[in-house]
Write a protein that holds these residues in place. Structure first.
Motif, PDB file in Angstrom:
ATOM      1  N   MET A   1      15.173 -39.618 -30.752  1.00 38.00           N
ATOM      2  CA  MET A   1      14.452 -38.634 -29.929  1.00 38.00           C
ATOM      3  C   MET A   1      15.183 -38.438 -28.594  1.00 38.00           C
ATOM      4  N   ASP A   2      14.872 -37.362 -27.913  1.00 38.65           N
ATOM      5  CA  ASP A   2      15.610 -37.098 -26.678  1.00 38.65           C
ATOM      6  C   ASP A   2      14.860 -37.627 -25.456  1.00 38.65           C
ATOM      7  N   GLU A   3      15.454 -37.400 -24.297  1.00 39.66           N
ATOM      8  CA  GLU A   3      14.884 -37.954 -23.057  1.00 39.66           C
ATOM      9  C   GLU A   3      13.581 -37.264 -22.665  1.00 39.66           C
ATOM     10  N   TYR A   4      13.289 -36.130 -23.330  1.00 45.16           N
ATOM     11  CA  TYR A   4      12.076 -35.389 -22.973  1.00 45.16           C
ATOM     12  C   TYR A   4      10.957 -35.632 -23.979  1.00 45.16           C
ATOM     13  N   SER A   5      10.860 -36.842 -24.510  1.00 46.11           N
ATOM     14  CA  SER A   5       9.821 -36.983 -25.531  1.00 46.11           C
ATOM     15  C   SER A   5       8.890 -38.161 -25.303  1.00 46.11           C
ATOM     16  N   CYS A   6       8.872 -38.692 -24.057  1.00 42.19           N
ATOM     17  CA  CYS A   6       8.036 -39.890 -23.885  1.00 42.19           C
ATOM     18  C   CYS A   6       6.543 -39.590 -23.993  1.00 42.19           C
ATOM     19  N   PHE A   7       6.133 -38.337 -23.818  1.00 40.02           N
ATOM     20  CA  PHE A   7       4.698 -38.020 -23.890  1.00 40.02           C
ATOM     21  C   PHE A   7       4.319 -37.288 -25.181  1.00 40.02           C
ATOM     22  N   VAL A   8       5.286 -37.129 -26.087  1.00 42.43           N
ATOM     23  CA  VAL A   8       5.050 -36.289 -27.269  1.00 42.43           C
ATOM     24  C   VAL A   8       4.682 -37.125 -28.487  1.00 42.43           C
ATOM     25  N   ASP A   9       3.649 -36.699 -29.195  1.00 46.04           N
ATOM     26  CA  ASP A   9       3.319 -37.294 -30.488  1.00 46.04           C
ATOM     27  C   ASP A   9       4.026 -36.443 -31.548  1.00 46.04           C
ATOM     28  N   TRP A  10       5.169 -36.948 -32.019  1.00 42.22           N
ATOM     29  CA  TRP A  10       6.018 -36.109 -32.886  1.00 42.22           C
ATOM     30  C   TRP A  10       5.368 -35.796 -34.227  1.00 42.22           C
ATOM     31  N   ASP A  11       4.382 -36.596 -34.629  1.00 39.69           N
ATOM     32  CA  ASP A  11       3.703 -36.289 -35.901  1.00 39.69           C
ATOM     33  C   ASP A  11       2.925 -34.984 -35.803  1.00 39.69           C
ATOM     34  N   LYS A  12       2.540 -34.610 -34.566  1.00 42.53           N
ATOM     35  CA  LYS A  12       1.761 -33.378 -34.409  1.00 42.53           C
ATOM     36  C   LYS A  12       2.655 -32.178 -34.122  1.00 42.53           C
ATOM     37  N   MET A  13       3.908 -32.444 -33.757  1.00 35.89           N
ATOM     38  CA  MET A  13       4.795 -31.350 -33.341  1.00 35.89           C
ATOM     39  C   MET A  13       5.341 -30.607 -34.548  1.00 35.89           C
ATOM     40  N   ASP A  14       5.623 -29.339 -34.338  1.00 31.72           N
ATOM     41  CA  ASP A  14       6.269 -28.510 -35.341  1.00 31.72           C
ATOM     42  C   ASP A  14       7.668 -29.082 -35.581  1.00 31.72           C
ATOM     43  N   VAL A  15       7.973 -29.433 -36.844  1.00 34.56           N
ATOM     44  CA  VAL A  15       9.234 -30.121 -37.156  1.00 34.56           C
ATOM     45  C   VAL A  15      10.455 -29.306 -36.734  1.00 34.56           C
ATOM     46  N   SER A  16      10.349 -27.982 -36.804  1.00 33.88           N
ATOM     47  CA  SER A  16      11.542 -27.163 -36.538  1.00 33.88           C
ATOM     48  C   SER A  16      12.072 -27.350 -35.124  1.00 33.88           C
ATOM     49  N   VAL A  17      11.222 -27.798 -34.187  1.00 37.83           N
ATOM     50  CA  VAL A  17      11.733 -27.936 -32.809  1.00 37.83           C
ATOM     51  C   VAL A  17      12.531 -29.213 -32.627  1.00 37.83           C
ATOM     52  N   GLN A  18      12.550 -30.069 -33.640  1.00 38.11           N
ATOM     53  CA  GLN A  18      13.331 -31.298 -33.483  1.00 38.11           C
ATOM     54  C   GLN A  18      14.714 -31.169 -34.101  1.00 38.11           C
ATOM     55  N   SER A  19      14.808 -30.292 -35.098  1.00 40.94           N
ATOM     56  CA  SER A  19      15.981 -30.382 -35.955  1.00 40.94           C
ATOM     57  C   SER A  19      17.170 -29.555 -35.501  1.00 40.94           C
ATOM     58  N   GLN A  20      16.933 -28.578 -34.636  1.00 40.29           N
ATOM     59  CA  GLN A  20      18.041 -27.678 -34.289  1.00 40.29           C
ATOM     60  C   GLN A  20      19.048 -28.359 -33.359  1.00 40.29           C
TER      61      GLN A  20
END
Length: 320
Positions: A1-20
């Motif tokens: 994960m990147d430096e901007y993800s300490c507050f993000v619950d990635w299970d709820k996030m739209d997958v497409s925003v992680q993969s690009q």
């Protein structure tokens, strides 16, 4: 994960925003930025969007003394202390508005309240700002830490460019923008306006919800796309998107019986579940296809409405 993800619950996030793959944003020309924002250029990449937000917000012209990340680090312990952040009471100026969780993790959800309280401490002149919890919750997804998020929100609140209206901070500004939205609906969405008049006792009360549709009810994927454009083009975008929401609501629901006993509740539910009927691209397309108003028209309406409210002596929210 990147430096901007300490507050993000990635299970709820739209997958497409992680993969690009990360792309850089090099353009600074307004017209080009406007195109890229409307097309969702940075929407597909989490850390690129974070960097773009950072860049756009640091370019907002602000009051000379605008609280920054260091101020937050200095005051947060004094203000929040050892209290559990989930039970922190919110200041009155957010008007019991929704504190959306979007795709935040537990730490992020607590951080929203801490940041709101620190802003209340630093901005004693804010008297009414129901959009604030949503703006903070959104920006936390794209912040390295609480202090950075605090600084970005402060810059938005401290904007001192008279031609750039960003977030309403008084009841007078908020109420006149609700009246302005009503004027725009009446002019540009006549079919929806007729329906509102027919089914509601107080049509202004329905329209006074317009900011809540955006900052509260809209899912993260949608409000983030709106915010992309808002940071480049300003307040006018919010009116456009709210008009588009109303047009879609009218189209989807025309001829159907109401789902609840209040059109307000029906519109809120429609906006919350918008993914069932309208994609973010389609929403923005509709918003920008409204052949419509200039910033000048909005400013004139807004000023006339503020003046009318002042003449009636309505400048603060009445206690119910």
């Amino acid at each position: 994960m990147d430096e901007y993800s300490c507050f993000v619950d990635w299970d709820k996030m739209d997958v497409s925003v992680q993969s690009q793959d990360a792309k850089e944003l090099t353009c600074t020309e307004f017209q080009e930025l406007k195109q890229l924002a409307r097309q969702g250029y940075w929407a597909k990449n989490h850390s690129l969007r974070a960097k773009v937000y950072h860049k756009l917000i640091s370019n907002i012209p602000c009051r000379t003394v605008t609280p920054d990340a260091n101020v937050y680090r200095d005051i947060v312990v004094k203000i929040v202390g050892k209290r559990n952040s989930s039970s922190l009471p919110l200041p009155e100026f957010v008007d019991n508005s929704l504190v959306p969780t979007y795709c935040l993790n537990a730490e992020g959800i607590g951080a929203v309240r801490k940041i709101i309280l620190c802003i209340a401490n630093q901005f004693p002149d804010i008297s009414f700002c129901p959009a604030l919890p949503s703006v903070i919750a959104l920006l936390l997804h794209y912040s390295k830490d609480e202090a950075e998020c605090f600084e970005q929100v402060c810059r938005i609140l401290a904007c001192n460019d008279p031609s750039k209206r960003l977030v309403d901070q008084t009841f007078l500004a908020f109420e006149s923008s609700c009246m302005t939205f009503g004027d725009l609906v009446n002019k540009y969405c006549q079919a929806a306006h007729k329906l509102m008049v027919a089914v509601s006792e107080d049509v202004l009360e329905v329209y006074s919800d317009w900011q809540r549709w955006l900052f509260g009810e809209l899912p993260l994927v949608y409000i983030a796309r709106v915010f992309d454009v808002f940071l480049v083009e300003g307040y006018k975008v919010l009116y456009r998107v709210a008009l588009a929401l109303l047009k879609f609501f009218h189209k989807v629901r025309a001829g159907q019986p109401m789902e609840s006993d209040s059109i307000q509740q029906d519109i809120r539910a429609f906006v919350r579940d918008i993914a069932k009927s309208v994609s973010p691209e389609r929403l923005l397309e509709k918003a920008f296809a409204i052949r419509l108003f200039s910033r000048k028209e909005i400013q004139l309406l807004q000023m006339a409405n503020e003046k009318a409210l002042q003449q009636k002596g309505i400048t603060v929210k009445q206690k119910r």
